[in-house]
Write an enzyme that holds these catalytic residues in place. Structure first.
Site, PDB file in Angstrom:
ATOM      1  N   TYR A   1      -2.653  -0.984  10.154  1.00  0.00           N
ATOM      2  CA  TYR A   1      -2.635  -1.342   8.734  1.00  0.00           C
ATOM      3  C   TYR A   1      -1.368  -0.802   8.062  1.00  0.00           C
ATOM      4  O   TYR A   1      -0.678  -1.539   7.345  1.00  0.00           O
ATOM      5  CB  TYR A   1      -3.875  -0.793   8.032  1.00  0.00           C
ATOM      6  CG  TYR A   1      -3.949  -1.142   6.565  1.00  0.00           C
ATOM      7  CD1 TYR A   1      -4.398  -2.394   6.154  1.00  0.00           C
ATOM      8  CD2 TYR A   1      -3.566  -0.229   5.584  1.00  0.00           C
ATOM      9  CE1 TYR A   1      -4.459  -2.727   4.805  1.00  0.00           C
ATOM     10  CE2 TYR A   1      -3.629  -0.553   4.231  1.00  0.00           C
ATOM     11  CZ  TYR A   1      -4.078  -1.796   3.854  1.00  0.00           C
ATOM     12  OH  TYR A   1      -4.135  -2.116   2.513  1.00  0.00           O
TER      13      TYR A   1
ATOM     14  N   SER B   1       0.858  -1.186   0.000  1.00  0.00           N
ATOM     15  CA  SER B   1       0.000   0.000   0.000  1.00  0.00           C
ATOM     16  C   SER B   1       0.892   1.232   0.000  1.00  0.00           C
ATOM     17  O   SER B   1       2.054   1.166   0.417  1.00  0.00           O
ATOM     18  CB  SER B   1      -0.894   0.001   1.245  1.00  0.00           C
ATOM     19  OG  SER B   1      -1.565   1.234   1.396  1.00  0.00           O
TER      20      SER B   1
END
Length: 246
Positions: free
Chosen positions: A166, A153
């Site tokens: 995350y 990400s």
């Protein structure tokens, strides 16, 4: 968008395992791999979703996939060993592994993030991914040309406020990819790379950005070129690299 056009038989004869294959990017990747000739092992925690993807692949006339219900949050070490043994018995080896499954957890300042939530996200996104990688690596080494693809990400490449566990888990994902890539470089026919999918029309994106118009983002099917490139022979020798899908 990543510029690559895959030939129809790109993945003929390959056996590829996709985690989180029941929906979103995982389902799109599984169907794309099958459409290019691969036998796809559909791994996920919701069997109904996996079965739907299975049915779509079969209906399209692609190689018969396999459904593997497997909960990365609760799986015990012996279950990973049993999974590897089953794959070896049924398929003999593994040519590809797409680590797609992950959870987002609360988007909150670190000060307000509970230890329980932090550890849950890290377990699913990092610990389970490590267990799957280490357990399946011997099967990948039996391939003449194997690829491990990690899903990263943008918040795993540059820290950003409020992405909590995350974001940290995606930094760990990049670290695991780089470590594996360096270990297999020149000593095994295995390569490891990561993909940042970018803003994509998925339920996880909607969870992270509830006020966003999802139609402004590409569908999972639209970002498949880089997923196909890294799983096929055209990327042989590409190792330890961080790719962007768009």
């Amino acid at each position: 968008m990543f510029d690559y056009s895959a030939r129809p038989d790109l993945l003929n004869g390959r056996v590829i395992l996709v985690t989180g294959a029941g929906r979103g990017i995982g389902a799109a990747a599984a169907k794309a791999y099958a459409a290019h000739g691969a036998t796809v092992l559909l791994l996920g925690k919701t069997e109904a979703n996996l079965t739907q993807v299975y049915d779509e692949i079969e209906a399209a006339g692609h190689p018969q996939p396999a459904v593997i219900p497997f909960n990365l949050e609760t799986a015990l070490p012996h279950q990973y060993d049993e999974l590897a043994a089953m794959i070896e018995t049924e398929f003999g080896h593994l040519d590809g592994l797409l680590h797609n499954a992950s959870i987002i957890g609360p988007r909150t300042p670190l000060e307000q993030l509970s230890g329980e939530n932090f550890m849950r996200v890290m377990h699913v996104n990092v610990n389970a991914m490590f267990m799957l990688t280490s357990t399946l690596l011997p099967l990948l080494k039996l391939s003449k040309d194997a690829s491990v693809v990690f899903t990263s990400s943008s918040v795993g490449r540059k820290g950003r406020a409020y992405w909590g566990a995350y974001g940290v888990s995606k930094f760990a994902t990049e670290g695991l990819m780089q470590t594996l890539a360096d270990e297999v470089d020149t000593v095994a026919a295995v390569r490891a790379n990561s993909i940042n999918p970018g803003a994509t029309r998925t339920s996880m994106r909607a969870q992270a950005y509830p006020g966003e118009n999802p139609l402004n983002n590409p569908t999972p099917e639209a970002i498949m070129p880089v997923y196909l490139y890294l799983m096929g022979p055209d990327s042989t020798g590409v190792n330890g690299q961080a790719f962007n899908a768009q």
